[in-house]
Design an enzyme around this catalytic site. Structure first.
Site, PDB file in Angstrom:
ATOM      1  N   GLU A   1       0.301  -2.517   3.405  1.00  0.00           N
ATOM      2  CA  GLU A   1       0.083  -3.321   4.623  1.00  0.00           C
ATOM      3  C   GLU A   1      -0.948  -2.718   5.497  1.00  0.00           C
ATOM      4  O   GLU A   1      -1.689  -3.215   6.464  1.00  0.00           O
ATOM      5  CB  GLU A   1       1.425  -3.443   5.173  1.00  0.00           C
ATOM      6  CG  GLU A   1       1.509  -4.366   6.400  1.00  0.00           C
ATOM      7  CD  GLU A   1       1.179  -3.711   7.721  1.00  0.00           C
ATOM      8  OE1 GLU A   1       0.968  -4.744   8.778  1.00  0.00           O
ATOM      9  OE2 GLU A   1       0.748  -2.734   7.997  1.00  0.00           O
TER      10      GLU A   1
ATOM     11  N   ASP B   1       4.165   2.237   3.115  1.00  0.00           N
ATOM     12  CA  ASP B   1       2.844   2.866   3.116  1.00  0.00           C
ATOM     13  C   ASP B   1       2.676   3.181   4.748  1.00  0.00           C
ATOM     14  O   ASP B   1       3.156   2.239   5.783  1.00  0.00           O
ATOM     15  CB  ASP B   1       1.695   2.174   2.706  1.00  0.00           C
ATOM     16  CG  ASP B   1       1.347   0.944   3.304  1.00  0.00           C
ATOM     17  OD1 ASP B   1       2.248  -0.018   3.730  1.00  0.00           O
ATOM     18  OD2 ASP B   1       0.162   0.695   3.834  1.00  0.00           O
TER      19      ASP B   1
END
EC number: 3.5.1.18
Length: 383
Positions: free
Chosen positions: A141, A76
């Site tokens: 994250e 991400d």
């Protein structure tokens, strides 16, 4: 085009803004499966925030008795910000002046690509390698991180999986590739403090109780407090206010309460419980009517010099020609979850000057050396 650069560009093209993965992990699964890895997808999170995680492992000839080296990373990326301010499409990898531009170029799709290609090359040369290689990849994250790495770590713990070494691909370098790695991170402890007063007309303060006035002396004391002296690995613990909210918006009303958000970045010289106790003692000493909600973002972790740090330092010296610095500066990372399961956790990746910014980029000249450093670590620790 090198395999590492090609994979990096493929990952950048995928608009994987947290918690979306947009097929990044499918690409990794295809590559890793072809190299002999057993791949497992772990999906977690509520319907409105589904997180995709990948656990992939290739056992060495020693099986579960051998050493296991894991690469941890995240597919991400943060939002782009105003797209019109980018010089090129943030999700179309673009080359300018020796740099590769795109969201996630530095944080951290280049690192993921580098370790995947390093692993492919390693197993091709060492098909009978002694130790095992693992990948722990998440799409959460940059967000709340409630359903990402921590969930996979919980799963591995229930299975009795032992991790011996972990390299986290965070962008740790500063001026040039390899000049800094992270062998630990500070903990993060946040508080939301509400100080209560009595609302009233600003012209009649004797009929009200101004919570802002009441809070200021206590906040001044908190800001002046020396929480600890740090230690050989960490700077002293810091306390910072981030937001103060008070008032109705009117200029003639004394507010009934004020809300203060604050955060500790703390070293191994302090504990969450100790910091909480001292904050409450200061607030109580000032006689405040208050409530305080705490959020522990993560505890500090530290990897002292050992096999992993030595292998990484040696590889950086050989490939980058620099003497690396071990550091614990910066924000939190998923290393805080892995450190509870793995005794040696080190973070290493490209320079971080452009991360989360408009026109994020990585120097193309650093991409192959990064991959080569990762491969040297594999050669040293598990061949």
């Amino acid at each position: 085009m090198s395999p590492t650069l090609a994979l990096t560009e493929d990952l950048i093209r995928r608009r994987s803004v947290t918690p979306e993965d947009k097929g990044c992990q499918d690409v990794l699964i295809e590559r890793l499966s072809a190299a002999g890895f057993q791949c497992e997808t772990v999906v977690s999170g509520p319907d409105h925030f589904r997180v995709t995680n990948l656990w992939a492992v290739k056992r060495g000839r020693a099986g579960t008795d051998g050493k296991l080296l894991v690469f941890a990373g995240h597919t991400d990326v943060v939002p782009t910000g105003p797209v019109e301010q980018w010089r090129s499409d943030p999700f179309e990898p673009t080359h300018r002046d020796g740099k590769l531009y795109g969201r996630g170029a530095a944080d951290m799709k280049t690192s993921i690509a580098g370790f995947v290609v390093a692993a492919e090359e390693f197993v091709a040369v060492h098909p009978d390698h002694a130790g095992s290689i693992g990948f722990l990849i998440t799409s959460d994250e940059e967000g709340p991180a409630h359903d990402g790495t921590i969930k996979v770590c919980d799963l591995l713990r229930t299975r009795g999986e032992r991790l011996d070494y972990c390299v986290v691909g965070e962008p740790t370098s500063v001026s040039t590739l390899g000049d800094m790695v992270k062998n630990g991170r500070r903990g993060s402890l946040s508080g939301k403090l509400t100080v209560n007063g009595v609302q009233g007309h600003i012209a009649y303060p004797h009929l009200a109780k101004n919570p802002i006035h009441l809070a200021v002396p206590a906040l001044t004391a908190l800001a002046a407090e020396q929480w600890d002296d740090g230690n050989a690995y960490f700077p002293p613990t810091t306390w910072q206010m981030s937001n103060i909210h008070g008032g109705t918006g009117a200029t003639n009303v004394i507010p009934g309460h004020v809300i203060i958000d604050f955060n500790f970045r703390f070293s191994t010289a302090s504990t969450p419980e100790g910091l909480k106790s001292r904050v409450h003692a200061i607030l109580d000493a000032h006689g405040l009517d208050y409530t305080l909600a705490w959020t522990l973002g993560g505890e500090p972790f530290l990897t002292e010099r050992g096999e992993l740090s030595e292998a990484l330092s040696s590889a950086i010296g050989a490939e980058c020609g620099v003497a690396t610095e071990l550091s614990t500066t910066g924000g939190t990372s998923d290393g805080r979850f892995i450190a509870k399961l793995c005794p040696q956790v080190i973070e290493f990746g490209p320079p971080n000057a452009s991360i989360h910014k408009i026109d994020e980029h990585v120097d193309v000249a650093f991409i192959e050396p990064l991959k080569n450093v990762y491969r040297r670590v594999l050669e040293t620790l598990i061949a």
